[in-house]
Design a protein around this motif. Structure first.
Motif, mmCIF file in Angstrom:
data_model
loop_
_atom_site.group_PDB
_atom_site.id
_atom_site.type_symbol
_atom_site.label_atom_id
_atom_site.label_comp_id
_atom_site.label_asym_id
_atom_site.label_seq_id
_atom_site.Cartn_x
_atom_site.Cartn_y
_atom_site.Cartn_z
ATOM 1 N N GLU A 54 0.839 -1.257 0.099
ATOM 2 C CA GLU A 54 0.030 -0.025 -0.137
ATOM 3 C C GLU A 54 0.906 1.378 0.050
ATOM 4 N N HIS A 55 2.016 1.102 0.539
ATOM 5 C CA HIS A 55 2.959 2.308 0.608
ATOM 6 C C HIS A 55 3.790 2.494 -0.784
ATOM 7 N N ARG A 56 3.897 1.166 -0.978
ATOM 8 C CA ARG A 56 4.796 1.198 -2.252
ATOM 9 C C ARG A 56 4.073 2.092 -3.686
ATOM 10 N N LEU A 57 2.532 1.439 -3.498
ATOM 11 C CA LEU A 57 1.792 2.161 -4.685
ATOM 12 C C LEU A 57 1.784 3.735 -4.554
ATOM 13 N N VAL A 58 2.162 4.247 -3.520
ATOM 14 C CA VAL A 58 2.067 5.916 -3.306
ATOM 15 C C VAL A 58 3.390 6.301 -3.517
ATOM 16 N N HIS A 59 4.274 5.745 -2.885
ATOM 17 C CA HIS A 59 5.698 6.547 -3.162
ATOM 18 C C HIS A 59 6.116 5.713 -4.541
ATOM 19 N N GLY A 60 5.798 4.737 -4.851
ATOM 20 C CA GLY A 60 6.317 4.377 -6.195
ATOM 21 C C GLY A 60 7.756 3.849 -6.259
ATOM 22 N N LEU A 61 8.281 3.525 -5.203
ATOM 23 C CA LEU A 61 9.866 3.196 -5.106
ATOM 24 C C LEU A 61 9.936 1.627 -5.082
ATOM 25 N N ALA A 62 11.031 1.304 -6.001
ATOM 26 C CA ALA A 62 11.084 -0.294 -6.092
ATOM 27 C C ALA A 62 11.709 -0.706 -4.861
ATOM 28 N N PRO A 63 11.803 -1.909 -4.469
ATOM 29 C CA PRO A 63 12.339 -2.409 -3.174
ATOM 30 C C PRO A 63 13.869 -2.123 -3.135
ATOM 31 N N GLU A 64 14.415 -2.231 -4.289
ATOM 32 C CA GLU A 64 16.034 -1.799 -4.448
ATOM 33 C C GLU A 64 16.357 -0.419 -4.178
ATOM 34 N N ARG A 65 15.227 0.430 -4.564
ATOM 35 C CA ARG A 65 15.667 1.728 -4.217
ATOM 36 C C ARG A 65 15.224 2.137 -2.734
ATOM 37 N N ILE A 66 14.277 1.454 -2.084
ATOM 38 C CA ILE A 66 13.885 1.455 -0.594
ATOM 39 C C ILE A 66 15.166 1.158 0.230
ATOM 40 N N ASP A 67 15.669 -0.443 -0.289
ATOM 41 C CA ASP A 67 16.937 -0.492 0.167
ATOM 42 C C ASP A 67 18.255 0.523 0.412
ATOM 43 N N ALA A 71 19.812 2.542 3.466
ATOM 44 C CA ALA A 71 21.154 2.316 3.925
ATOM 45 C C ALA A 71 21.698 3.843 4.089
ATOM 46 N N GLU A 72 21.334 4.640 3.167
ATOM 47 C CA GLU A 72 21.527 5.993 3.360
ATOM 48 C C GLU A 72 21.026 6.566 4.746
ATOM 49 N N LEU A 73 19.966 6.279 5.321
ATOM 50 C CA LEU A 73 19.410 6.668 6.516
ATOM 51 C C LEU A 73 20.161 5.907 7.730
ATOM 52 N N ALA A 74 20.532 4.758 7.569
ATOM 53 C CA ALA A 74 21.125 3.927 8.559
ATOM 54 C C ALA A 74 22.672 4.697 8.826
ATOM 55 N N ALA A 75 23.009 5.119 7.659
ATOM 56 C CA ALA A 75 24.427 5.866 7.724
ATOM 57 C C ALA A 75 24.226 7.079 8.637
ATOM 58 N N LEU A 76 22.991 7.668 8.469
ATOM 59 C CA LEU A 76 22.906 8.742 9.488
ATOM 60 C C LEU A 76 22.467 8.754 11.035
ATOM 61 N N VAL A 77 21.884 7.228 11.202
ATOM 62 C CA VAL A 77 21.182 7.049 12.549
ATOM 63 C C VAL A 77 22.321 6.825 13.772
ATOM 64 N N GLU A 78 22.060 7.540 14.759
ATOM 65 C CA GLU A 78 22.722 7.265 15.915
ATOM 66 C C GLU A 78 22.205 6.137 16.664
ATOM 67 N N PRO A 79 22.606 5.027 16.631
ATOM 68 C CA PRO A 79 22.072 3.859 17.252
ATOM 69 C C PRO A 79 21.883 3.861 18.826
ATOM 70 N N VAL A 80 20.638 3.489 19.211
ATOM 71 C CA VAL A 80 20.138 3.622 20.627
ATOM 72 C C VAL A 80 20.353 2.078 21.186
ATOM 73 N N GLU A 81 20.970 1.975 22.485
ATOM 74 C CA GLU A 81 20.834 0.799 22.907
ATOM 75 C C GLU A 81 19.825 0.894 24.049
ATOM 76 N N LEU A 82 19.185 -0.342 23.955
ATOM 77 C CA LEU A 82 17.882 -0.331 25.027
ATOM 78 C C LEU A 82 18.627 -0.916 26.470
ATOM 79 N N HIS A 83 18.542 0.007 27.480
ATOM 80 C CA HIS A 83 19.131 -0.317 28.781
ATOM 81 C C HIS A 83 18.032 -0.747 29.710
ATOM 82 N N PHE A 84 16.842 -0.017 29.230
ATOM 83 C CA PHE A 84 15.569 -0.412 30.000
ATOM 84 C C PHE A 84 14.339 -0.369 29.131
ATOM 85 N N ARG A 85 13.495 -1.594 29.516
ATOM 86 C CA ARG A 85 12.257 -1.244 28.917
ATOM 87 C C ARG A 85 11.285 -0.900 29.635
#
Length: 141
Positions: A54-67, A71-85
């Motif tokens: 349903e989202h691919r129909l709207v944004h029109g991106l192929a799965p490879e482009r989403i990947d 990947a670009e977004l992951a390079a920008l993320v500061e990872p968070v470790e869960l110390h407490f839930r």
């Protein structure tokens, strides 16, 4: 405000429209004006939801482009470790991981379109809950 956690709805909206506030928030992340915080489960949710038909129909991106975008977004993320839930804190079990990322990552804000879903719980932990448009207003010089 620099450190933010994005609810999945914001990431999805950001890719569905290049004109909206969510897309502008993603551009601030790409420009490194905002630091995106995420846990591995939250990032995996971004991937799962973005690849739904349903989202691919709207944004029109192929799965490879989403990947590629993820990947670009992951390079920008500061990872968070869960110390407490802290569960349960919010009504929707799917929202728990978003709140936990904000709490454990010492986020300045949790950015969502569903402010009322997070407001009470986030206030308990001193986390601001903002809509994408509110983030943009605060980022203006």
């Amino acid at each position: 405000m620099r450190r933010v956690v994005l609810d999945t709805s914001v990431v999805v909206a950001g890719l569905r429209s290049s004109l909206g506030a969510a897309n502008a928030v993603l551009r601030l992340v790409a420009q490194r004006r905002l630091i995106l915080l995420a846990t591995p489960p939250l990032f995996l949710e971004y991937e799962d939801v973005l690849k739904r038909p349903e989202h691919r129909l709207v944004h029109g991106l192929a799965p490879e482009r989403i990947d590629d975008l993820l990947a670009e977004l992951a390079a920008l993320v500061e990872p968070v470790e869960l110390h407490f839930r802290w569960r349960p804190q919010v009504g929707d079990p799917g929202d728990e991981m978003v709140l936990e990322a904000a709490i454990n990552g010492d986020a300045d804000a949790l950015v969502t379109y569903n402010v009322s879903d997070f407001a009470v719980a986030a206030e308990r932990f001193g986390v601001s809950v903002l809509r994408p448009i509110d983030v943009l207003k605060r980022m203006k010089p």
